[in-house]
Design a protein around this motif. Sequence first.
Motif, mmCIF file in Angstrom:
data_model
loop_
_atom_site.group_PDB
_atom_site.id
_atom_site.type_symbol
_atom_site.label_atom_id
_atom_site.label_comp_id
_atom_site.label_asym_id
_atom_site.label_seq_id
_atom_site.Cartn_x
_atom_site.Cartn_y
_atom_site.Cartn_z
ATOM 1 N N HIS A 187 -6.225 11.160 5.254
ATOM 2 C CA HIS A 187 -5.360 11.921 4.344
ATOM 3 C C HIS A 187 -5.225 11.236 2.989
ATOM 4 O O HIS A 187 -4.126 11.102 2.463
ATOM 5 N N PRO A 190 -2.025 7.713 1.767
ATOM 6 C CA PRO A 190 -0.610 7.576 2.103
ATOM 7 C C PRO A 190 -0.256 6.100 2.260
ATOM 8 O O PRO A 190 -1.131 5.234 2.123
ATOM 9 N N LYS A 255 17.702 14.320 5.743
ATOM 10 C CA LYS A 255 16.398 14.988 5.678
ATOM 11 C C LYS A 255 16.028 15.535 7.047
ATOM 12 O O LYS A 255 16.349 14.954 8.070
ATOM 13 N N GLY A 260 8.613 18.549 4.071
ATOM 14 C CA GLY A 260 8.466 17.854 2.807
ATOM 15 C C GLY A 260 7.220 16.995 2.793
ATOM 16 O O GLY A 260 6.718 16.590 3.839
ATOM 17 N N MET A 301 14.546 26.505 6.757
ATOM 18 C CA MET A 301 14.229 25.483 5.746
ATOM 19 C C MET A 301 13.530 26.104 4.546
ATOM 20 O O MET A 301 13.830 25.767 3.397
ATOM 21 N N LYS A 308 12.552 24.283 -3.627
ATOM 22 C CA LYS A 308 12.295 22.876 -4.016
ATOM 23 C C LYS A 308 10.931 22.421 -3.501
ATOM 24 O O LYS A 308 10.629 21.235 -3.477
HETATM 25 C C1 SDX Z 1 3.240 12.120 6.842
HETATM 26 O O1 SDX Z 1 1.450 10.825 2.501
HETATM 27 C C2 SDX Z 1 0.847 11.333 3.482
HETATM 28 O O2 SDX Z 1 -0.235 11.864 3.363
HETATM 29 C C3 SDX Z 1 1.529 11.202 4.822
HETATM 30 C C4 SDX Z 1 0.963 12.101 5.893
HETATM 31 C C5 SDX Z 1 -0.395 11.605 6.302
HETATM 32 O O3 SDX Z 1 -1.145 12.399 6.864
HETATM 33 O O4 SDX Z 1 -0.644 10.392 6.155
HETATM 34 O O5 SDX Z 1 0.850 13.424 5.447
HETATM 35 C C6 SDX Z 1 1.832 12.101 7.160
HETATM 36 O O6 SDX Z 1 3.792 11.052 6.778
HETATM 37 C C7 SDX Z 1 3.963 13.431 6.576
HETATM 38 C C8 SDX Z 1 5.438 13.195 6.141
HETATM 39 C C9 SDX Z 1 6.254 12.888 7.402
HETATM 40 N N1 SDX Z 1 7.659 12.527 7.029
HETATM 41 C C10 SDX Z 1 8.670 13.368 7.285
HETATM 42 O O7 SDX Z 1 8.552 14.507 7.758
HETATM 43 C C11 SDX Z 1 10.032 12.760 6.963
HETATM 44 C C12 SDX Z 1 10.856 13.787 6.206
HETATM 45 N N2 SDX Z 1 10.229 13.999 4.903
HETATM 46 C C13 SDX Z 1 10.828 13.342 3.767
HETATM 47 O O8 SDX Z 1 11.296 12.036 4.047
HETATM 48 C C14 SDX Z 1 10.006 13.466 2.507
HETATM 49 O O9 SDX Z 1 9.654 14.786 2.372
HETATM 50 C C15 SDX Z 1 8.779 12.597 2.304
HETATM 51 C C16 SDX Z 1 9.104 11.154 2.457
HETATM 52 C C17 SDX Z 1 7.716 12.993 3.250
HETATM 53 C C18 SDX Z 1 8.274 12.843 0.895
HETATM 54 O O10 SDX Z 1 9.345 12.754 0.081
HETATM 55 P P1 SDX Z 1 9.253 12.278 -1.446
HETATM 56 O O11 SDX Z 1 8.019 12.791 -2.082
HETATM 57 O O12 SDX Z 1 9.509 10.801 -1.521
HETATM 58 O O13 SDX Z 1 10.416 13.112 -2.068
HETATM 59 P P2 SDX Z 1 11.950 12.704 -2.036
HETATM 60 O O14 SDX Z 1 12.294 11.997 -0.759
HETATM 61 O O15 SDX Z 1 12.242 12.026 -3.318
HETATM 62 O O16 SDX Z 1 12.656 14.148 -1.977
HETATM 63 C C19 SDX Z 1 12.709 14.982 -3.160
HETATM 64 C C20 SDX Z 1 13.871 15.939 -2.913
HETATM 65 C C21 SDX Z 1 15.161 15.180 -2.516
HETATM 66 O O17 SDX Z 1 16.243 16.003 -2.879
HETATM 67 P P3 SDX Z 1 17.078 15.612 -4.232
HETATM 68 O O18 SDX Z 1 17.544 14.158 -4.061
HETATM 69 O O19 SDX Z 1 16.085 15.775 -5.380
HETATM 70 O O20 SDX Z 1 18.231 16.597 -4.252
HETATM 71 O O21 SDX Z 1 13.568 16.778 -1.777
HETATM 72 C C22 SDX Z 1 14.473 16.507 -0.728
HETATM 73 C C23 SDX Z 1 15.114 15.152 -1.028
HETATM 74 O O22 SDX Z 1 16.397 15.060 -0.432
HETATM 75 N N3 SDX Z 1 13.734 16.437 0.523
HETATM 76 C C24 SDX Z 1 14.199 16.850 1.700
HETATM 77 C C25 SDX Z 1 13.166 16.583 2.620
HETATM 78 N N4 SDX Z 1 12.127 16.011 1.991
HETATM 79 C C26 SDX Z 1 12.490 15.924 0.691
HETATM 80 N N5 SDX Z 1 15.378 17.399 2.068
HETATM 81 C C27 SDX Z 1 15.525 17.692 3.388
HETATM 82 N N6 SDX Z 1 14.590 17.464 4.322
HETATM 83 C C28 SDX Z 1 13.401 16.906 3.979
HETATM 84 N N7 SDX Z 1 12.488 16.686 4.903
#
Ligand code: SDX
Length: 378
Positions: A187, A190, A255, A260, A301, A308
């Motif tokens: 991917h 990451p 979260k 996301g 969601m 967003k």
């Molecule tokens: C993988 O990178 C890769 O390629 C990884 C991956 C791979 O194949 O290797 O694809 C595999 O790791 C997928 C991701 C798995 N993680 C999760 O599902 C955990 C939940 N997701 C979030 O923690 C988050 O979406 C991230 C960490 C994945 C990405 O987040 P970013 O880019 O760091 O964005 P952010 O945390 O700064 O969020 C931006 C906004 C925030 O709101 P505000 O502060 O602007 O108001 O979006 C919101 C966040 O609160 N947000 C979420 C959310 N993810 C982002 N709100 C609720 N639920 C979520 N899951």
Amino acid sequence: MSITGVYKGLDNVPIKETVISTIDGEKGKLYYVGYSVEELAEKSNYEEVSFLLLHKRLPTGEELKDFSNKLMKERTIPNEIWSILEKTPPGAPLMDKLKAGVDLLGLFDGEAEKTDKAARLSTAIRIISKIATLVAGVYRLKKGLQPLEPDPGLNHASNFLYMATGKKPNALESKIMDVTFILHAEHELPASSTAALVVASTLSDLYSAVSAGIGALKGPLHGGANERALEMLMSIKTPEEAEQYVLRELASKRKIMGFGHRVYKTFDPRALIFKSYLEQLSEMRKDRKLLEIANRIESVMIRELGSKLIYPNIDLYSGPVFNLLGLDKEIFTPIFAAARSVGWIAHILEYWEDNRLIRPRAVYIGPGPRRYVPVDER
Ligand code: SDX
């Protein structure tokens, strides 16, 4: 060269060129050396995809047979390693046992420090093959069971599922496990691939780099989300309850796991593929509960956070699939690590073709130079 500012999280900061994969975050597309994951999931297999990622082209029939053979021959783990892993604390996380297992493989591999191209490629094959056996073995040891010998009659993914569950998978289960390995194989960069690359850029060995990748993947914001997404789905009794759950979590600024992504700004294409297999598996198991709850959480969601650009990622649907394959949630992230080992190694081999030590900077905001004050004068 002057420092231009802090790129927190290295957001959108490229650190290498690659032909190995590319993600179109806007369109929700993922390509391995130009081939879409949708086509590879439908028509290829993990052995062929591993060859594609390591050699940056699809193999001929002969090459695929030879490569698959090499992988199959390398599946066994030295008994000394099992006996050491057997002594690790039963309650320790599986990802830590896997990391220790990979480090032990490096210690027992007399070729680990060889740096010529052919040696590195054969070490890569050993790691990619054995890491799957390690995952199945530590999973069984934790259950008080002995690791199973690999079955040479099964392909990589089916043999993994057999070694983990003790049961020979049927056609649908085999296909789903193979697609699981393909979709988790690569991917771009990451956190885990970047961690592995940083270690490799110092010209350390492949085992140390893969071990670093495992350490990074363990974190809940990255690989650990699949386990937590299933915990979430299993904690919700009915689809109706799902709505309340999501609204409550969002109100508390928590979260939702499985949603996301730093790059995808629409559906993660891998989530959509997993979702289609979850539908087939739920049908076969006559158990649609997790599917219906995941679907409801998805729709709530998207209604709440679609604006967003927060959409389902691979982890929302992979957990329920693994659950219906009879796998306990603590093996989910180790499966991710086993599959992703080829992606980590492919990026390392490519980077070593024109290596440069990865050494970022920090912007200093501390006090200016000042004289030391003896302790009795402070
Ligand atoms: C993988 O990178 C890769 O390629 C990884 C991956 C791979 O194949 O290797 O694809 C595999 O790791 C997928 C991701 C798995 N993680 C999760 O599902 C955990 C939940 N997701 C979030 O923690 C988050 O979406 C991230 C960490 C994945 C990405 O987040 P970013 O880019 O760091 O964005 P952010 O945390 O700064 O969020 C931006 C906004 C925030 O709101 P505000 O502060 O602007 O108001 O979006 C919101 C966040 O609160 N947000 C979420 C959310 N993810 C982002 N709100 C609720 N639920 C979520 N899951």
